[in-house]
Design a protein around this motif. Structure first.
Motif, PDB file in Angstrom:
ATOM      1  N   GLN A  23       0.866  -1.188   0.000  1.00  0.00           N
ATOM      2  CA  GLN A  23       0.000   0.000   0.000  1.00  0.00           C
ATOM      3  C   GLN A  23       0.895   1.227   0.000  1.00  0.00           C
ATOM      4  O   GLN A  23       1.031   1.892   1.012  1.00  0.00           O
ATOM      5  CB  GLN A  23      -0.896   0.006   1.245  1.00  0.00           C
ATOM      6  N   PRO A  24       1.503   1.501  -1.116  1.00  0.00           N
ATOM      7  CA  PRO A  24       2.648   2.393  -1.124  1.00  0.00           C
ATOM      8  C   PRO A  24       2.286   3.848  -1.293  1.00  0.00           C
ATOM      9  O   PRO A  24       2.949   4.573  -2.005  1.00  0.00           O
ATOM     10  CB  PRO A  24       3.416   1.897  -2.332  1.00  0.00           C
ATOM     11  N   ARG A  25       1.218   4.252  -0.635  1.00  0.00           N
ATOM     12  CA  ARG A  25       0.839   5.654  -0.785  1.00  0.00           C
ATOM     13  C   ARG A  25       1.970   6.598  -0.383  1.00  0.00           C
ATOM     14  O   ARG A  25       2.117   7.672  -0.938  1.00  0.00           O
ATOM     15  CB  ARG A  25      -0.393   5.949   0.080  1.00  0.00           C
ATOM     16  N   TRP A  26       2.730   6.184   0.591  1.00  0.00           N
ATOM     17  CA  TRP A  26       3.711   7.135   1.120  1.00  0.00           C
ATOM     18  C   TRP A  26       4.863   7.372   0.155  1.00  0.00           C
ATOM     19  O   TRP A  26       5.354   8.496   0.042  1.00  0.00           O
ATOM     20  CB  TRP A  26       4.213   6.703   2.495  1.00  0.00           C
ATOM     21  N   THR A  27       5.288   6.341  -0.579  1.00  0.00           N
ATOM     22  CA  THR A  27       6.357   6.597  -1.540  1.00  0.00           C
ATOM     23  C   THR A  27       5.883   7.540  -2.635  1.00  0.00           C
ATOM     24  O   THR A  27       6.625   8.399  -3.098  1.00  0.00           O
ATOM     25  CB  THR A  27       6.850   5.291  -2.182  1.00  0.00           C
ATOM     26  N   ALA A  28       4.623   7.372  -3.028  1.00  0.00           N
ATOM     27  CA  ALA A  28       4.077   8.260  -4.053  1.00  0.00           C
ATOM     28  C   ALA A  28       4.093   9.707  -3.572  1.00  0.00           C
ATOM     29  O   ALA A  28       4.485  10.619  -4.298  1.00  0.00           O
ATOM     30  CB  ALA A  28       2.653   7.838  -4.422  1.00  0.00           C
ATOM     31  N   LEU A  29       3.683   9.904  -2.320  1.00  0.00           N
ATOM     32  CA  LEU A  29       3.706  11.253  -1.761  1.00  0.00           C
ATOM     33  C   LEU A  29       5.132  11.779  -1.699  1.00  0.00           C
ATOM     34  O   LEU A  29       5.409  12.925  -2.064  1.00  0.00           O
ATOM     35  CB  LEU A  29       3.083  11.249  -0.364  1.00  0.00           C
ATOM     36  N   GLU A  30       6.018  10.897  -1.264  1.00  0.00           N
ATOM     37  CA  GLU A  30       7.432  11.269  -1.127  1.00  0.00           C
ATOM     38  C   GLU A  30       7.997  11.812  -2.435  1.00  0.00           C
ATOM     39  O   GLU A  30       8.614  12.879  -2.483  1.00  0.00           O
ATOM     40  CB  GLU A  30       8.209  10.035  -0.685  1.00  0.00           C
ATOM     41  N   VAL A  31       7.757  11.068  -3.514  1.00  0.00           N
ATOM     42  CA  VAL A  31       8.355  11.478  -4.782  1.00  0.00           C
ATOM     43  C   VAL A  31       7.610  12.661  -5.396  1.00  0.00           C
ATOM     44  O   VAL A  31       8.228  13.526  -6.019  1.00  0.00           O
ATOM     45  CB  VAL A  31       8.419  10.309  -5.781  1.00  0.00           C
ATOM     46  N   GLU A  32       6.301  12.727  -5.178  1.00  0.00           N
ATOM     47  CA  GLU A  32       5.578  13.886  -5.704  1.00  0.00           C
ATOM     48  C   GLU A  32       6.074  15.154  -5.016  1.00  0.00           C
ATOM     49  O   GLU A  32       6.320  16.176  -5.646  1.00  0.00           O
ATOM     50  CB  GLU A  32       4.071  13.743  -5.482  1.00  0.00           C
TER      51      GLU A  32
END
Lengths: 201, 201
Positions: free
Chosen positions: A106-115
């Motif tokens: 559930q990799p929402r956090w990596t997506a936020l990180e890179v955005e």
DNA sequence: CGTACTCAGATACCGATAGTATCTGAAACG
DNA sequence: CGTTTCAGATACTATCGGTATCTGAGTACG
């Protein structure tokens, strides 16, 4: 100055407001992304107005930085826990692999990180703060790798810093791909980690 | 219908407009990022008005998708070239490593890729199109890995699809980190690739 | 106590930008 | 040559980050 004996109601309530904003912002940033989350909605959903946000943070960027800090805290605790639960190499790798599977599943956090990372190009503040945190995280991973390899008697066959860079990059990349395409096989993370830790690099 | 014999000036000019917009948008997206690039500035810098953009693309998302396509085209060509220049395994790995060093050294495109990827959560169009392209790229990498390993007589020791996922993820992750922190060591990419291709996974 | 001050949070406003609706004039076509 | 079409321009709307200003409850202090 505030009277130290009594309850410092004023400061307390502001701290609570700040915390509420972070919690709500975290939910919304993670589910909708940074750009798609408006400060107004965050404030209203937390029961305040936009003024409260600007009274507690310099702006959207600092709010998101606080959110990332709260995420990193949990994330690092999870990794350390996974590594300390077992004491032998294979058990540790397995525990870490399981943690990675959960985190990257559930990799929402990596997506936020890179955005959010993309914003660093426009904002020196974001750039410096983000680099600072990434280095801390990489150092923490390297430290774990060092500990695990020495305790497993692998000596310095592995360059812990390089391994940390590889693992962090792989985690970010896998999380990014996975957030788009659910069919991505996260198992390669554990495999690569195993290959790195067991040498032959 | 247009007379096929004569120069179809109308369609030609539109195609040229579209191409100009893509070229300018590519420059701006890569240097400033997706969010920080306004359609108005793109249009003006290309010598048009915003109307030209909406006349050639459904919106900002489709324009960026066209830009990414033009980037992917060059990127894939570069990889294939790196792999076909040499014929022995080590030479190929070295060539590929050098390509990676160049590509990830100035990793504006990975940053754009992941920033744009964040939009997929809000836009089904972006989600499906991006997944489609990522799968194509992964398939292309897997095909190269397969070719290289069989020609090197490594048989099917390596799972080409897994290797492709690992390499693509690692590339994206490294590029993302590198775009923030120039001190990141890109060399780990070649090392990991070597470890993957030479088995032991 | 009661008065003056402080400041967390609210309200009102501004500038930028993605997207829409409408218009226009030149190219295509009969 | 008159009519149609459509690429691109112009004008407008909605949204959002950020700023300036205001206000009233809580704090300090005589």
């Amino acid at each position: 100055m505030t009277v130290d004996g009594a309850r410092t109601t004023r400061a307390e309530r502001q701290a609570q407001t700040r915390q509420s904003l972070i919690v709500v912002a975290r939910e919304m940033f993670l589910s909708d992304g940074y750009a798609a989350t408006s400060l107004d909605k965050v404030a209203v959903r937390a029961g305040f107005s936009k003024g409260a946000v600007y009274s507690n943070f310099s702006g959207k960027e600092e709010l998101c930085m606080a959110v990332l800090d709260s995420i990193h805290e949990e994330q690092i605790a999870g990794v350390v826990d996974a590594f300390t639960r077992d004491t032998d190499l294979d058990g540790r790798i397995e525990a870490f692999a399981m943690w990675a599977r959960e985190g990257l599943g559930q990799p929402r956090w990596t997506a936020l990180e890179v955005e959010f990372g993309a914003i660093a190009r426009q904002s020196p503040y974001v750039a410096t703060e983000l680099v600072k945190r990434h280095r801390e995280i990489r150092a923490a991973i390297a430290q774990l790798v060092r500990q695990v390899t020495t305790e497993a008697g692998l000596g310095d066959v592995v360059d812990a810093d390089q391994a940390a860079t590889t693992l962090l990059s792989l985690g970010i990349g896998l999380g990014t791909l996975r957030s788009l395409d659910h069919t991505i096989d996260v198992g390669v993370f554990a495999d690569t980690m195993r290959a790195l830790l067991k040498g032959s690099v």
